[in-house]
Design an enzyme around this catalytic site. Structure first.
Site, PDB file in Angstrom:
ATOM      1  N   ARG A 167       0.919  -1.118   0.244  1.00  0.00           N
ATOM      2  CA  ARG A 167      -0.124  -0.382   0.298  1.00  0.00           C
ATOM      3  C   ARG A 167       0.758   1.125  -0.062  1.00  0.00           C
ATOM      4  NH1 ARG A 167      -4.912   2.233  -1.251  1.00  0.00           N
ATOM      5  NH2 ARG A 167      -5.866   3.133   0.135  1.00  0.00           N
TER       6      ARG A 167
ATOM      7  N   THR B   6      -9.770   0.587  -9.332  1.00  0.00           N
ATOM      8  CA  THR B   6      -9.011  -0.976  -9.039  1.00  0.00           C
ATOM      9  C   THR B   6      -8.869  -1.779 -10.191  1.00  0.00           C
ATOM     10  OG1 THR B   6      -9.158  -0.444  -6.777  1.00  0.00           O
ATOM     11  CG2 THR B   6      -8.401  -2.264  -6.655  1.00  0.00           C
TER      12      THR B   6
ATOM     13  N   GLY C 247     -12.907  -1.506  -7.050  1.00  0.00           N
ATOM     14  CA  GLY C 247     -14.896  -0.981  -7.305  1.00  0.00           C
ATOM     15  C   GLY C 247     -15.041   0.213  -5.632  1.00  0.00           C
ATOM     16  N   GLY C 248     -13.498   0.727  -4.753  1.00  0.00           N
ATOM     17  CA  GLY C 248     -13.342   1.449  -4.298  1.00  0.00           C
ATOM     18  C   GLY C 248     -14.384   0.327  -2.536  1.00  0.00           C
TER      19      GLY C 248
END
Length: 564
Positions: free
Chosen positions: A97, A373, A465-466
């Site tokens: 991340r 994403t 998709g958040g």
């Protein structure tokens, strides 16, 4: 003629569903499988498997290829997560991340009155987090790869240098970014061909500068990105554009191997990503809740079933908001509690099957994320499995980049809580665990997941998709494990989404019946439609027949499963 209209509408809807199902046909293989958002990139991964590479090698090669073919989300300018299960059932995760730069502060997006400056945490160089993709893929290869690193980079280099056939998805994006009045010079130039025009469908699109960046990564590994020429150009770009990432930020970045979140559901083992992703915790919490329900007494996707699913989502997202963040900065995250069967029993007791709960921004879980994403799943002939989700946050991220480097930067800093202490009914969260701090990783919703059966990989799944990622993966896993759906049917079935705040059920248009919608509203739910949610990429493995089955979401027309 009037009475024929609903009949014709019904016929057209039936044909649409049938056509969608045909797009989502399953692919079968005896030796391995790769599923991603671009079929040509899936083919790159499958070729690596055929060459003798393992699932990790295939995932790395596919991910670098997607940075060329699927630039809206495939990337070297963003970050993400890997869940890896080997053929013996041992599971681990790699966290790559993005991080906040060293000079980041928790008030960096506020004006002098303490109010959030509109757009600054999404569409400016200050929205760019320190990228993690290259470091994460390099660490995965270093620890678990099989083939030489250079072999995994070369296909992406060839695609960027020699070009590939421009598809309609890219063409639609190109038309958007090159339309008259566009004020983004980088994105305006990004899709141009060698003569300066907009690249056309099936025309060969070359990315020479990206190829050169990938060559440095091929030859020097992670140092080819975080040090030397590439790092110098990144730092120079940031300085020119009022960004705050420096060469020191890049040199200090490290990917981390973490223990997965583990849960179970009726004899299956569920492995997913721990914080700083919230996906694994929420997924296991919701599966625990569903395990307590008598789902056999409910019609699939009936109002009763969907009400229960929404209430499980509401509770998991409230707990997400209250507790979750970067574990290196939040040492007391109650992971064991949130993922326990006992905790689920307490949560389940608060569900009223006749009435919707109320989401209260002052009470979080005590009462009961950009969306572009991409995900890829791989399995090899030995039974190793990889679930990899990575992102730029919004579609094409910050929409900023250096032409010299050829790639697009993320806008992941927007995933931090931007305004300390301010939580609003529209979904803005202000809790401490996810406030901006130097070198902190922002909370994510990515949910790469592997389900084990009898100690071996059984289902490999994930989605973009958040914040909807968590719920689309949750419902797909439930569809396969509880309702025994084939993976393609589980992917295509109706998905809903509730994220605690705003207090509403979002549902996929055309897939929810009007009667069910009315019944949910009668229970007190507010509903909002959207075209589709997620773009799932999944693989299942049948150990008796020794067959891999792959399927990609029909909402992604360029996606595909490729086996060998």
């Amino acid at each position: 003629m009037t009475f024929l209209k609903p009949v014709l509408k019904s016929i057209l809807l039936t044909l649409l569903i049938a056509f969608t199902a045909s797009l989502n046909a399953q692919t079968h293989s005896k030796n391995g499988m790769v599923v991603s958002s671009d079929k040509s990139s899936s083919a790159v991964g499958a070729a690596i498997l055929k060459k003798g590479g393992n699932a990790i090698d295939a995932a790395i090669a596919t991910a670098f290829s997607l940075a060329v073919t699927h630039p809206s989300a495939g990337n070297i300018g963003g970050g993400g997560f890997i869940v890896f299960m080997n053929s013996e059932g041992k599971t681990t995760t790699i966290d790559f991340r993005e991080k906040a730069p060293l000079s980041a502060t928790n008030d960096m997006y506020l004006d002098q009155e303490g109010k959030l400056i509109d757009g600054i945490n999404h569409f400016s160089a200050k929205a760019i987090g320190v990228p993690g993709t290259v470091a994460g893929l390099f660490l995965a290869h270093e620890k678990y790869g099989k083939l030489p690193w250079k072999d995994l980079l070369q296909p992406a280099i060839d695609q960027a240098k020699n070009g590939f056939a421009f598809n309609w998805s890219l063409y639609n994006a190109a038309n958007y970014f090159t339309k008259e009045g566009n004020t983004n010079p980088f994105m305006d130039s990004y899709f141009r061909n060698e003569s300066g025009g907009v690249t056309q469908p099936d025309e060969i699109w070359k990315q020479t500068e990206l190829a050169e960046t990938l060559i440095r990564i091929r030859d020097k590994g992670r140092d080819g990105f975080y040090k030397g020429k590439t790092a110098k150009m990144i730092a120079s770009f940031m300085k020119k554009n009022d960004g705050i990432i420096t060469k020191k930020d890049l040199a200090k970045y490290e990917a981390i191997e973490r223990q997965p979140i583990k849960g179970s559901y009726k004899g299956y083992d569920i492995y997913s990503m721990p914080p700083p992703s919230s996906g694994g915790v929420a997924l296991v919490e919701m599966m625990n809740l569903m395990e307590l329900a008598d789902l056999k007494t409910m019609e699939f996707n009936s109002s009763e079933h969907l009400h229960l699913v929404a209430e499980a989502m509401r509770r998991a997202f409230a707990d997400r908001a209250e507790h979750l963040g970067d574990p290196d900065f939040n040492l007391n995250i109650p992971l064991d509690k949130l993922t326990s069967k006992e905790f689920a029993k307490k949560r389940f007791q608060g569900i009223d099957m006749t009435r919707a709960s109320v989401s209260d921004s002052t009470k979080y879980g005590r009462l009961y994320d950009g969306e572009n994403t991409t995900h890829l799943s791989t399995m090899d002939k030995d039974g190793n499995a990889v679930s990899l989700t990575y992102t730029l946050e919004y579609s094409f991220g910050s929409q900023m980049g250096s032409k010299e480097l050829g790639f697009i930067f993320n806008n992941e800093m927007g995933d931090f809580n931007p305004q300390p202490g301010i939580t609003k009914s529209n979904g803005q969260i202000g809790t401490a665990p996810n406030l901006v701090e130097p070198e902190k990783r922002m909370l994510s919703s990515m949910t790469p997941t592997i389900v084990g059966k009898n100690g071996k990989p059984y289902l490999v799944i994930g989605s973009p998709g958040g914040r909807t990622i968590i719920n689309t993966v949750f419902q797909t896993v439930l569809n396969v494990l509880e309702f025994e759906m084939p993976v393609n049917k589980a992917i295509e079935a109706l998905k809903i989404h509730h994220q605690w705040l705003p207090d509403q059920i979002v549902y996929e248009k055309y897939l929810l019946s009007p009667d069910t919608k009315k019944s949910l509203e009668a229970k007190g739910h507010t509903l909002k439609e959207r075209n589709n949610m997620g773009a799932l990429m999944g693989i299942t493995y049948d150990p008796e027949k020794k067959i891999f089955t792959g399927a990609s979401d029909s909402s992604q027309p360029d996606s595909g499963a490729v086996g060998y």
